[in-house]
Enzyme design. Structure first.
Site, PDB file in Angstrom:
ATOM      1  N   ASN A   9     -34.348 111.646  43.675  1.00 44.75           N
ATOM      2  CA  ASN A   9     -33.100 111.909  42.959  1.00 44.75           C
ATOM      3  C   ASN A   9     -33.442 112.834  41.798  1.00 44.75           C
ATOM      4  OD1 ASN A   9     -30.716 111.949  41.587  1.00 44.75           O
ATOM      5  ND2 ASN A   9     -30.688 109.772  41.060  1.00 44.75           N
ATOM      6  N   TRP A  10     -33.147 114.103  41.993  1.00 46.67           N
ATOM      7  CA  TRP A  10     -33.486 115.085  40.948  1.00 46.67           C
ATOM      8  C   TRP A  10     -32.574 114.963  39.731  1.00 46.67           C
ATOM      9  CZ3 TRP A  10     -34.538 120.592  43.452  1.00 46.67           C
ATOM     10  CH2 TRP A  10     -35.660 120.496  44.305  1.00 46.67           C
ATOM     11  N   LYS A  11     -31.463 114.250  39.881  1.00 43.97           N
ATOM     12  CA  LYS A  11     -30.460 114.144  38.810  1.00 43.97           C
ATOM     13  C   LYS A  11     -30.035 115.552  38.366  1.00 43.97           C
ATOM     14  CE  LYS A  11     -32.296 109.628  37.734  1.00 43.97           C
ATOM     15  NZ  LYS A  11     -32.555 108.570  36.752  1.00 43.97           N
ATOM     16  N   GLU A  99     -26.129 105.588  36.349  1.00 41.20           N
ATOM     17  CA  GLU A  99     -25.691 106.624  35.409  1.00 41.20           C
ATOM     18  C   GLU A  99     -24.234 107.004  35.666  1.00 41.20           C
ATOM     19  OE1 GLU A  99     -28.943 109.228  36.279  1.00 41.20           O
ATOM     20  OE2 GLU A  99     -30.300 107.792  35.342  1.00 41.20           O
ATOM     21  N   GLU A 169     -31.912  99.303  41.626  1.00 34.17           N
ATOM     22  CA  GLU A 169     -32.494 100.010  40.487  1.00 34.17           C
ATOM     23  C   GLU A 169     -32.170  99.260  39.199  1.00 34.17           C
ATOM     24  OE1 GLU A 169     -33.109 104.460  41.532  1.00 34.17           O
ATOM     25  OE2 GLU A 169     -31.114 104.236  40.724  1.00 34.17           O
ATOM     26  N   GLY A 175     -36.246 105.556  34.071  1.00 30.18           N
ATOM     27  CA  GLY A 175     -36.626 106.574  33.096  1.00 30.18           C
ATOM     28  C   GLY A 175     -37.316 106.018  31.865  1.00 30.18           C
ATOM     29  N   SER A 215     -38.810 104.051  37.615  1.00 30.88           N
ATOM     30  CA  SER A 215     -40.174 104.425  37.215  1.00 30.88           C
ATOM     31  C   SER A 215     -41.200 104.287  38.343  1.00 30.88           C
ATOM     32  CB  SER A 215     -40.602 103.636  35.973  1.00 30.88           C
ATOM     33  OG  SER A 215     -39.747 103.940  34.887  1.00 30.88           O
ATOM     34  N   GLY A 236     -36.714 109.080  40.454  1.00 28.21           N
ATOM     35  CA  GLY A 236     -36.184 110.096  39.559  1.00 28.21           C
ATOM     36  C   GLY A 236     -37.293 111.011  39.061  1.00 28.21           C
ATOM     37  N   GLY A 237     -37.778 110.752  37.871  1.00 25.82           N
ATOM     38  CA  GLY A 237     -38.736 111.632  37.198  1.00 25.82           C
ATOM     39  C   GLY A 237     -39.894 112.109  38.064  1.00 25.82           C
TER      40      GLY A 237
HETATM   41  P1  13P Z   1     -36.883 107.184  37.323  1.00 23.81           P
HETATM   42  O1  13P Z   1     -37.744 107.206  38.558  1.00 23.81           O
HETATM   43  O2  13P Z   1     -36.974 108.425  36.508  1.00 23.81           O
HETATM   44  O3  13P Z   1     -37.090 105.929  36.541  1.00 23.81           O
HETATM   45  O4  13P Z   1     -35.352 107.146  37.836  1.00 23.81           O
HETATM   46  C1  13P Z   1     -35.001 106.221  38.794  1.00 23.81           C
HETATM   47  C2  13P Z   1     -33.653 106.576  39.279  1.00 23.81           C
HETATM   48  O5  13P Z   1     -32.671 106.437  38.567  1.00 23.81           O
HETATM   49  C3  13P Z   1     -33.535 107.127  40.629  1.00 23.81           C
HETATM   50  O6  13P Z   1     -32.211 107.176  41.049  1.00 23.81           O
END
Ligand code: 13P
Length: 253
Positions: A9-11, A99, A169, A175, A215, A236-237
């Site tokens: 998920n690149w957001k 989010e 999640e 994050g 994470s 995400g990250g």
């Molecule tokens: P992180 O991996 O950055 O914690 O984000 C998780 C996330 O929200 C994936 O959708």
């Protein structure tokens, strides 16, 4: 056998040039996917055509959207529908990320409509659930997550529910660098599966992939994915770094 999935998920990150570089690095990377494994890339909507072009012909690799509107078409300025996404080759759509629940006030009822819209055209919702820190501290996360599932998914038939991918999640782990321990992940994933067992029976529950997100990194993916009720991750990250995400794909058990 249920699918094992590594989903990125690149957001709302990366410029076009950066997205292109990352996709090139991913294409060149040495990831291996078995018959029941998938890698999914939820890139910002504007980069979907680029990602589709770059990742075309990669077996078991899919491009996803991070959101869609619940209606098929109409006067909804700025929105994109599930059928529009399908028309360009996107069949996986993240629904109800925390989010979006928080910053865009997406309710359980709205998410039920989005899930319906996605399933109606034969695409795959990646449905996110998970509790905030206050709920975890009160040790009421099971009831909290169960309510999210009930309110947005339990109206579905058994035939439909097996087409949904779940992403658990915990918001306190997103994050923050703070990951649920593999034992914590297993415990709530098993609970989530037990909710599906109670509603749909064991055979159906065992077909549903439940991903962990929060994470996930190359250094912890193998341990988390090795848990019996964890079927991969939503990342995400770490999905913004090709070497990290490649290692996460390769950590699928
Ligand atoms: P992180 O991996 O950055 O914690 O984000 C998780 C996330 O929200 C994936 O959708």
């Amino acid at each position: 056998m249920r699918k094992q999935i590594a989903a990125a998920n690149w957001k709302m990150n990366l410029s076009l040039a950066q997205a292109e570089t990352l996709l090139n690095e991913i294409v060149a990377s040495a990831h291996t996917l078995g018959a029941d494994q998938e890698a999914v890339f939820a890139v910002p909507a504007i980069y979907i055509p680029l990602a589709l072009a770059k990742l075309a012909n990669k077996p078991n690799v899919y491009v996803a959207a991070q959101n869609c509107h619940q209606k098929e078409s109409g006067a909804y300025t700025g929105e994109v529908s599930a059928s529009m996404l399908q028309s360009i080759g996107v069949k996986h759509i993240i629904v109800g990320h925390s989010e979006r629940r928080e910053y865009f006030a997406e309710s359980d009822a709205l998410l039920a409509e989005k899930v319906n819209a996605i399933l109606a055209i034969g695409s795959t919702p990646i449905f996110c659930c998970g509790e905030p820190l206050s709920i975890r501290e009160a040790d009421t996360q099971n009831a909290f997550v169960e309510a999210q599932l009930k309110n947005s998914l339990f109206h579905l038939s058994a035939d439909a529910i097996v087409k949904v991918v779940i992403a658990y999640e915990p918001i306190w782990a997103i994050g923050t660098g703070k990951t649920a321990s593999s034992a914590q992940a297993q415990e709530i994933h098993a609970y989530i599966r037990s909710c599906f067992t109670a509603k749909y029976g064991e055979a159906v529950a065992n077909q549903i992939s439940i991903l962990y997100g929060g994470s996930v990194k190359a250094s912890n993916a193998k341990e988390i994915f090795s848990q019996p009720d964890v079927d991969g991750g939503l990342v995400g990250g770490a999905s913004l770094v090709a070497t990290e995400f490649t290692a996460i794909i390769n950590a699928l058990s």
